[in-house]
Design a protein around this motif. Structure first.
Motif, PDB file in Angstrom:
ATOM      1  N   GLY A  26       0.806  -1.219   0.000  1.00 40.46           N
ATOM      2  CA  GLY A  26       0.000   0.000   0.000  1.00 40.46           C
ATOM      3  C   GLY A  26       0.832   1.260   0.000  1.00 40.46           C
ATOM      4  N   PRO A  27       1.744   1.463   0.980  1.00 42.65           N
ATOM      5  CA  PRO A  27       2.560   2.677   0.994  1.00 42.65           C
ATOM      6  C   PRO A  27       3.420   2.838  -0.255  1.00 42.65           C
ATOM      7  CG  PRO A  27       2.634   1.571   3.113  1.00 42.65           C
ATOM      8  CD  PRO A  27       1.935   0.647   2.176  1.00 42.65           C
ATOM      9  N   ARG A  29       2.854   1.646  -3.275  1.00 42.23           N
ATOM     10  CA  ARG A  29       1.999   1.983  -4.413  1.00 42.23           C
ATOM     11  C   ARG A  29       1.575   3.454  -4.343  1.00 42.23           C
ATOM     12  NH1 ARG A  29      -2.653  -2.188  -5.475  1.00 42.23           N
ATOM     13  NH2 ARG A  29      -0.788  -3.413  -5.950  1.00 42.23           N
ATOM     14  N   TRP A  30       1.289   3.925  -3.120  1.00 37.06           N
ATOM     15  CA  TRP A  30       0.912   5.332  -2.962  1.00 37.06           C
ATOM     16  C   TRP A  30       2.065   6.252  -3.352  1.00 37.06           C
ATOM     17  CZ3 TRP A  30       3.093   9.150   0.040  1.00 37.06           C
ATOM     18  CH2 TRP A  30       2.378  10.360   0.127  1.00 37.06           C
ATOM     19  N   ARG A  31       3.280   5.898  -2.912  1.00 35.55           N
ATOM     20  CA  ARG A  31       4.445   6.721  -3.257  1.00 35.55           C
ATOM     21  C   ARG A  31       4.678   6.730  -4.761  1.00 35.55           C
ATOM     22  NH1 ARG A  31       8.341   7.795   0.728  1.00 35.55           N
ATOM     23  NH2 ARG A  31       9.998   7.500  -0.813  1.00 35.55           N
ATOM     24  N   ALA A  33       2.415   6.274  -7.148  1.00 36.33           N
ATOM     25  CA  ALA A  33       1.372   7.082  -7.775  1.00 36.33           C
ATOM     26  C   ALA A  33       1.618   8.569  -7.550  1.00 36.33           C
ATOM     27  CB  ALA A  33       0.002   6.683  -7.227  1.00 36.33           C
ATOM     28  N   ALA A  34       2.042   8.936  -6.327  1.00 37.25           N
ATOM     29  CA  ALA A  34       2.314  10.346  -6.036  1.00 37.25           C
ATOM     30  C   ALA A  34       3.474  10.866  -6.867  1.00 37.25           C
ATOM     31  CB  ALA A  34       2.605  10.523  -4.541  1.00 37.25           C
ATOM     32  N   THR A  37       2.356  11.188 -10.581  1.00 31.85           N
ATOM     33  CA  THR A  37       1.412  12.294 -10.697  1.00 31.85           C
ATOM     34  C   THR A  37       2.141  13.631 -10.642  1.00 31.85           C
ATOM     35  OG1 THR A  37      -0.335  10.987  -9.663  1.00 31.85           O
ATOM     36  CG2 THR A  37      -0.641  13.363  -9.706  1.00 31.85           C
TER      37      THR A  37
END
Length: 582
Positions: A26-27, A29-31, A33-34, A37
């Motif tokens: 989770g973390p 994947r978030w990093r 994506a951030a 982006t």
């Protein structure tokens, strides 16, 4: 080296392990994506700033602020566009050898901001007086009444300051483009080749989204309200991009500089092209090594065999990219001579205002705001914005399932055809426009504060050539990026991407050189008696000349591409047979 699968990542010791552990998925994947982006947002804002300058540069230099002649303004626009691509290897080299991509993007955005502020300063009288001195009077007027009268072409006002500012902008834009493109690829590289391809698609989509904002808002303000307010938009976009990039720095995957293979490639080129000179150089090196046997230490990096293999790949890729140069000559007309042509077509009014103040002499432009000529670039941009997602989600998967998906080289050849068609359409339209001019059928129109003598042909007739150049971009530019990135060895991806952008700039500079050559006395673009109008020029012949150059080199490109694909297929068959024997 084969690309890792999306579910695997090479470990530092060589074995493979799952890319995302269950607890960290989770973390991480978030990093990821951030980070991607943030890269896409920075690219969008940077392109918004770039198009805010490039798309309106001819209008700005041709305006009452500077009163540059039409061919002088087109030449400056082509030089700026060419330099913004030609200088791309500079930023890539600095990133590879000394600073790393993150630092190069940061420093380039700061330089971008400073140069944008300098351009903004030239839009006000006090700024022009400080940087350029007093402005001479060169009023726009009608063509010469007789064929034997001559006017000397005025020296462009404020040229040193403007060219220096444009070159600083070009250096900053090229460094951001080359380093940010590779930096964004670093964020998704370990997810596999398909993720990299999709990243480039959406990077291109984001770039064009920034262009939409710049053209819709900036071009309208520049043409109808104020150059000061209009050129404040690029300053704001670059400042916001700089803030976003710094704010997102903790989530980026930043790689340190790893060195450059430029010197190795130059040595191998010297060895192959001038063996006698290479032997003399090698003998001197051997003598120095004999006299000082302990002064050298083994350096980490590619072996000599890897250098030779990379050089061979470079020699196969370069002819493909070089024959794409005439396409860039055609492509960059969209932001130079196409704009100049549009200023001499009838531009309709939008948002009518103050009808009581209209006068018969300037009735075509005084009843309201005029349609911004640069808005026609939206035809190109909208095609890209629509076709990229459609192509990525529907067309390419459909063709792939049926084994009909064309290769990158086949797409590039198709893109050349659409570019050729665009410039032919522009030439036919210019022929028709000059027919009206020869019969003294003109419309006086004011754009900003400048008077133009236009043909009574609507500017909407330019839409087909902009649509065609947009379609050509889908098939030539995006597959060109994919080809340069995917066919290059992993250790040379940054260098070959820089060469790709550099050759784009060569195309723009060749176009500007051709305009300069044809602007000499007796040339098709020589019309000093028009004082900013182009009604005595023969720009249609220039367009047809570009079409001829594109047709000849497209034929050469198809021949080179077929040889390249045959060689690649032969290598694949050889590798498969060696695996079978193993």
């Amino acid at each position: 080296m084969p690309w890792p699968r999306a579910t695997e990542q090479p470990h530092i010791l060589g074995e493979r392990r799952p890319l995302l552990a269950r607890g960290a998925r989770g973390p991480r994947r978030w990093r990821r994506a951030a980070a991607t982006t943030a890269v896409l947002l920075v690219a969008m804002l940077e392109r918004a700033a770039f198009f805010g300058v490039a798309a309106n540069l001819v209008l700005y230099l041709n305006s009452w602020n500077f009163n540059w002649a039409g061919e002088q303004a087109s030449l400056a626009a082509l030089v700026f566009l060419g330099a913004s691509y030609l200088l791309a290897p500079v930023g890539g080299w600095l990133a590879d050898v000394y600073l790393g991509r993150h630092r190069v993007v940061t420093i380039s955005l700061l330089l971008y901001l400073a140069a944008s502020c300098l351009l903004l300063a030239t839009s006000i009288p006090d700024g022009r007086s400080s940087f350029c001195g007093e402005m001479p009077e060169w009023p726009l007027g009608p063509s010469c009444p007789s064929s034997d009268c001559q006017h000397a072409l005025p020296s462009p006002y404020c040229a040193p300051t403007l060219y220096a500012t444009l070159l600083l902008l070009a250096l900053a834009a090229s460094s951001v483009r080359s380093s940010l493109t590779s930096f964004g690829g670093d964020q998704v590289m370990d997810l596999g080749r398909d993720a990299t391809r999709r990243f480039f698609n959406w990077l291109y989509w984001s770039i064009n989204l920034g262009a939409v904002f710049s053209l819709l808002v900036g071009s309208f303000i520049l043409q109808n309200i104020s150059f000061l307010v209009g050129y404040s938009i690029p300053v704001g976009c670059v400042g916001l991009a700089f803030f976003i990039f710094l704010f997102a720095s903790p989530v980026f995957i930043s790689k340190p500089p790893t060195g450059s293979q430029v010197s190795s490639m130059l040595k191998l080129a010297l060895q192959n092209c001038c063996p006698w000179l290479w032997h003399r150089h090698a003998a001197r090196d051997a003598q120095g090594a004999h006299l000082l046997p302990d002064h050298r230490y083994p350096q980490p990096g590619p072996s000599h065999e890897e250098d030779i293999a990379n050089f061979q790949v470079l020699m196969k890729i370069l002819p493909v990219m070089v024959t794409l140069v005439p396409y860039w000559m055609v492509y960059f007309q969209m932001q130079s001579t196409y704009v100049l042509q549009g200023l001499h077509l009838h531009i309709p009014n939008i948002f009518p205002a103050h009808p009581a103040n209209s006068s018969p002499a300037l009735s075509s432009s005084s009843r309201g705001y005029t349609f911004p000529e640069a808005w026609l670039l939206l035809a190109n941009v909208v095609v890209v914005l629509i076709l990229v997602p459609l192509k990525d989600h529907l067309i390419d998967p459909f063709l792939l399932r049926r084994g009909l998906l064309p290769s990158a080289l086949q797409k590039m050849a198709l893109g050349m055809f659409f570019g050729f068609t665009s410039v032919i359409v522009a030439g036919v339209l210019e022929m028709e426009r000059l027919q009206y001019i020869s019969h003294n059928e003109t419309v006086s129109q004011v754009i900003g504060k400048d008077l133009y003598y236009a043909a009574p042909l609507s500017i909407w007739w330019q839409i087909p050539q902009y649509l065609l150049i947009g379609i050509s971009e889908i098939f030539a530019s995006i597959p060109g990026l994919e080809f340069a990135y995917s066919e290059a060895p992993r250790s040379m991806q940054g260098a070959i991407m820089g060469i790709f952008f550099c050759l784009s700039g060569v195309g723009s500079l060749l176009g500007s050189s051709l305009v300069a050559l044809l602007s000499l006395p007796g040339g098709w673009m020589y019309c000093p008696e028009d004082f900013g109008n182009i009604n005595n020029c023969q720009m249609d012949r220039y367009f047809f000349l570009l079409a001829g150059i594109q047709a000849v080199t497209a034929t050469l490109f198809i021949w080179i591409a077929r040889r390249y694909e045959r060689a690649r297929q032969g290598l694949s068959v050889q590798n498969c047979s060696s695996r079978d024997r193993g």
